[in-house]
Motif scaffolding. Structure first.
Motif, short mmCIF file in Angstrom:
data_model
loop_
_atom_site.label_atom_id
_atom_site.label_comp_id
_atom_site.label_asym_id
_atom_site.label_seq_id
_atom_site.Cartn_x
_atom_site.Cartn_y
_atom_site.Cartn_z
N VAL A 199 12.43 8.41 6.62
CA VAL A 199 11.58 9.52 7.08
C VAL A 199 12.20 10.21 8.29
CG1 VAL A 199 9.32 10.13 8.02
CG2 VAL A 199 9.49 8.46 6.16
N CYS A 200 12.75 9.44 9.20
CA CYS A 200 13.38 10.02 10.40
C CYS A 200 14.58 10.89 10.04
CB CYS A 200 13.80 8.91 11.36
SG CYS A 200 12.43 8.02 12.13
N ILE A 201 15.41 10.41 9.13
CA ILE A 201 16.60 11.16 8.73
C ILE A 201 16.24 12.48 8.07
CG2 ILE A 201 18.57 11.18 7.15
CD1 ILE A 201 18.88 8.20 7.64
N VAL A 202 15.30 12.44 7.13
CA VAL A 202 14.91 13.65 6.42
C VAL A 202 14.23 14.64 7.35
CG1 VAL A 202 13.48 14.56 4.54
CG2 VAL A 202 14.72 12.42 4.23
N SER A 203 13.49 14.14 8.31
CA SER A 203 12.82 15.03 9.28
C SER A 203 13.84 15.82 10.09
CB SER A 203 11.93 14.21 10.23
OG SER A 203 10.90 13.57 9.52
N ILE A 204 15.04 15.27 10.23
CA ILE A 204 16.11 15.95 10.97
C ILE A 204 16.93 16.84 10.04
CG2 ILE A 204 18.23 15.63 12.31
CD1 ILE A 204 17.01 12.98 13.31
N SER A 239 9.50 6.76 -0.20
CA SER A 239 10.07 5.64 0.56
C SER A 239 9.13 4.44 0.64
CB SER A 239 10.43 6.10 1.97
OG SER A 239 9.28 6.41 2.72
N LEU A 240 7.84 4.64 0.40
CA LEU A 240 6.90 3.51 0.40
C LEU A 240 7.26 2.49 -0.68
CD1 LEU A 240 3.47 5.36 0.88
CD2 LEU A 240 4.77 4.06 2.58
N GLY A 241 7.91 2.98 -1.74
CA GLY A 241 8.31 2.07 -2.81
C GLY A 241 9.29 1.01 -2.34
N LEU A 242 10.05 1.31 -1.29
CA LEU A 242 11.00 0.33 -0.75
C LEU A 242 10.29 -0.95 -0.31
CD1 LEU A 242 13.21 2.69 1.46
CD2 LEU A 242 13.88 1.61 -0.69
N ILE A 243 9.11 -0.78 0.27
CA ILE A 243 8.36 -1.93 0.80
C ILE A 243 7.80 -2.78 -0.33
CG2 ILE A 243 6.39 -2.62 2.21
CD1 ILE A 243 6.76 0.00 3.78
N PHE A 244 7.24 -2.14 -1.35
CA PHE A 244 6.59 -2.89 -2.42
C PHE A 244 7.58 -3.45 -3.44
CE2 PHE A 244 3.36 0.28 -1.04
CZ PHE A 244 2.44 -0.62 -0.53
N HIS A 245 8.82 -2.96 -3.40
CA HIS A 245 9.82 -3.40 -4.38
C HIS A 245 10.31 -4.83 -4.13
CE1 HIS A 245 12.52 -2.93 -7.63
NE2 HIS A 245 13.62 -2.75 -6.92
N ILE A 246 9.94 -5.42 -3.00
CA ILE A 246 10.46 -6.75 -2.65
C ILE A 246 10.02 -7.83 -3.64
CG2 ILE A 246 10.53 -6.17 -0.20
CD1 ILE A 246 7.99 -7.86 0.17
N PHE A 247 8.93 -7.59 -4.37
CA PHE A 247 8.40 -8.63 -5.26
C PHE A 247 9.23 -8.82 -6.52
CE2 PHE A 247 4.70 -7.27 -2.75
CZ PHE A 247 4.33 -8.50 -2.23
N GLU A 248 10.25 -7.98 -6.71
CA GLU A 248 11.17 -8.19 -7.82
C GLU A 248 11.87 -9.54 -7.69
OE1 GLU A 248 14.65 -5.76 -7.88
OE2 GLU A 248 14.95 -5.94 -5.72
N THR A 249 11.83 -10.10 -6.47
CA THR A 249 12.46 -11.41 -6.21
C THR A 249 11.98 -12.45 -7.21
OG1 THR A 249 12.54 -10.88 -3.85
CG2 THR A 249 12.80 -13.19 -4.46
N ILE A 250 10.70 -12.42 -7.53
CA ILE A 250 10.12 -13.42 -8.44
C ILE A 250 10.73 -13.31 -9.83
CG2 ILE A 250 7.96 -14.27 -9.44
CD1 ILE A 250 6.52 -13.13 -6.99
N ASN A 251 11.11 -12.11 -10.21
CA ASN A 251 11.68 -11.89 -11.53
C ASN A 251 12.95 -12.72 -11.74
OD1 ASN A 251 12.08 -10.58 -14.08
ND2 ASN A 251 13.52 -9.19 -13.11
N TYR A 252 13.73 -12.91 -10.68
CA TYR A 252 14.97 -13.66 -10.80
C TYR A 252 14.73 -15.15 -11.06
CZ TYR A 252 17.42 -9.50 -9.21
OH TYR A 252 17.93 -8.23 -9.12
#
Length: 426
Positions: free
Chosen positions: A103-108, A124-137
């Motif tokens: 968000v900071c980069i794009v704002s500039i 960018s919110l998807g970055l936070i929720f994407h962590i649960f892919e860990t269980i898939n492994y």
């Protein structure tokens, strides 16, 4: 030989992965095409511009952990809760920091473009929720992809329903930007539920294990960033140098190419455990299984690329309509990227087993540098087609050329060449 291979557990596991992805692809095809037609090349390009930023930072969010998770689960049977819990905490911290940075980069960079900043922020919110892919492994390591295939399909269907509602109600592009987060939220909840059902071990964080995990994975962070540079900067450069619409044409070409790549991902994911098990027992079998994987990936990709090259105009016109016809030329170029790209993905199993991670940064740095330079040269000349040429050349360098000049990776390069010429795969 092929008949015998298809009967084993590895390919049954791949069958579930492919089966689930086929259904997802059908849903994605219909909803994605409707979305692209509804948004038009400019707004569709804006969505992909935002996706480029999130994809770029997702390489940092994983901290390289995804590249070693399957082996960690194989080596730490009975401690799955500790492995998952530790990985989730580490990735959550990196993901939150990344989302704020985006968000900071794009704002500039795009100061004054309120809609662009909003779209990128929601994506960018998807970055936070994407962590649960860990269980898939974890399920991959046990060759239980049936479970995650069903879970992912349910989540994907819910996300598709969300997009259809947006189309029916005629919502703005910002609402579509949030769709990725909806997908990851649904997947995360379902994967947590199935984990509790099948394993039940309580998730736990271990600082000591976290240090061990990062010591094995950090070698993959810089290479992943380099991959992101030559995989995503073309879209960013297309916007800054030409227009959102040009991103839309290029992204359309990439979307068509990726429609079938779930097959390659499923084959790679399913063969990883057997390759790693072979490394523990028989070095010759380990080499042969790598050659088999490379040969399958390469020749399946070549066949599909020939088809897409011949029928590119017909495919674009049928799927996206006349507004997207400028995507035909980049499609005919970038489709050949697939074979080399997935050979690079398949190589990770060999890299992890041989503990050659430290060499990857040199490979991907060279490719990323070449891609940026080529984009600077070709985008002003050919637009989206120029970006396609740059990406293809960079991928060939990454997979086939640069590794030959690195002593630690030369052995793997020879395996790839042997596989392409179908040598010693039986």
């Amino acid at each position: 030989m092929i008949t015998k291979i298809l009967k084993n557990k590895t390919f049954k596991n791949a069958g579930w992965l492919i089966g689930g992805k086929v259904v997802q692809m059908m849903i994605s095809l219909v909803v994605g095409l409707l979305t692209a037609r509804y948004l038009g090349p400019s707004n569709y390009g804006l969505i992909n511009y935002a996706a480029a930023y999130t994809a770029f930072f997702s390489s940092f969010c994983t901290l390289g952990i995804n590249s070693v998770l399957v082996k960690e689960f194989v080596d730490n049977r009975g401690s799955e809760g500790k492995v998952i819990g530790t990985a989730l905490v580490l990735k959550a911290m990196a993901s939150f920091l990344s989302a704020v940075t985006v968000v900071c980069i794009v704002s500039i960079v795009d100061a004054g473009e309120t809609e662009t900043i909003l779209v990128v922020g929601l994506s960018s919110l998807g970055l936070i929720f994407h962590i649960f892919e860990t269980i898939n492994y974890l399920f991959q390591s046990h060759l239980q992809s049936k479970v995650t295939a069903i879970a992912s399909l349910v989540a994907y269907t819910l996300t598709a329903v969300y997009k259809v509602i947006l189309l029916i109600t005629g919502q703005s592009v910002a609402w579509f930007a949030f769709a990725t987060s909806v997908d990851y939220i649904c997947v995360g909840i379902i994967l947590l539920v199935v984990y509790r059902k099948y394993y039940g071990e309580r998730l736990a964080f271990s600082f000591q294990y976290g240090k061990q995990l990062l010591s094995k994975s950090y070698h993959f962070i810089l290479p992943s960033l380099m991959v992101a540079i030559y995989g995503q900067t073309d879209k960013i450069m297309l916007k800054q140098m030409i227009s959102d619409a040009e991103i839309g044409y290029y992204s359309t070409a990439l979307a068509v190419c990726s429609m079938w790549c779930f097959v390659l991902s499923a084959i790679i994911d399913s063969m990883y455990p057997s390759i790693m098990e072979a490394h523990k027992k028989d070095e010759e079998m380990f080499a042969k299984r790598n050659r088999q994987l490379y040969a399958i990936i390469f020749y399946v990709s070549v066949v599909v690329s020939l088809i897409l090259t011949a029928f590119a105009e017909w495919v674009i016109l049928l799927l996206y309509g006349e507004a997207y016809l400028p995507s035909v030329s980049p499609l005919r170029i970038v489709t050949w990227y697939t074979a080399f790209s997935y050979l690079g993905v398949a190589r990770n199993a060999w890299i992890v087993c041989k503990e050659k991670q430290k060499y990857l940064k040199y490979v991907y740095f060279s490719a990323a540098l070449a891609n940026v330079v080529l984009n600077l040269v070709f985008i002003p000349l050919w637009g989206a087609s120029g970006a396609a040429v740059a990406s293809l050349v960079a991928q060939v360098l990454t997979t086939m050329v640069v590794p030959f000049f690195i002593k630690g990776l030369r052995e793997n390069s020879k395996l790839m060449i042997e596989a392409i010429f179908l040598k010693r795969i039986k």
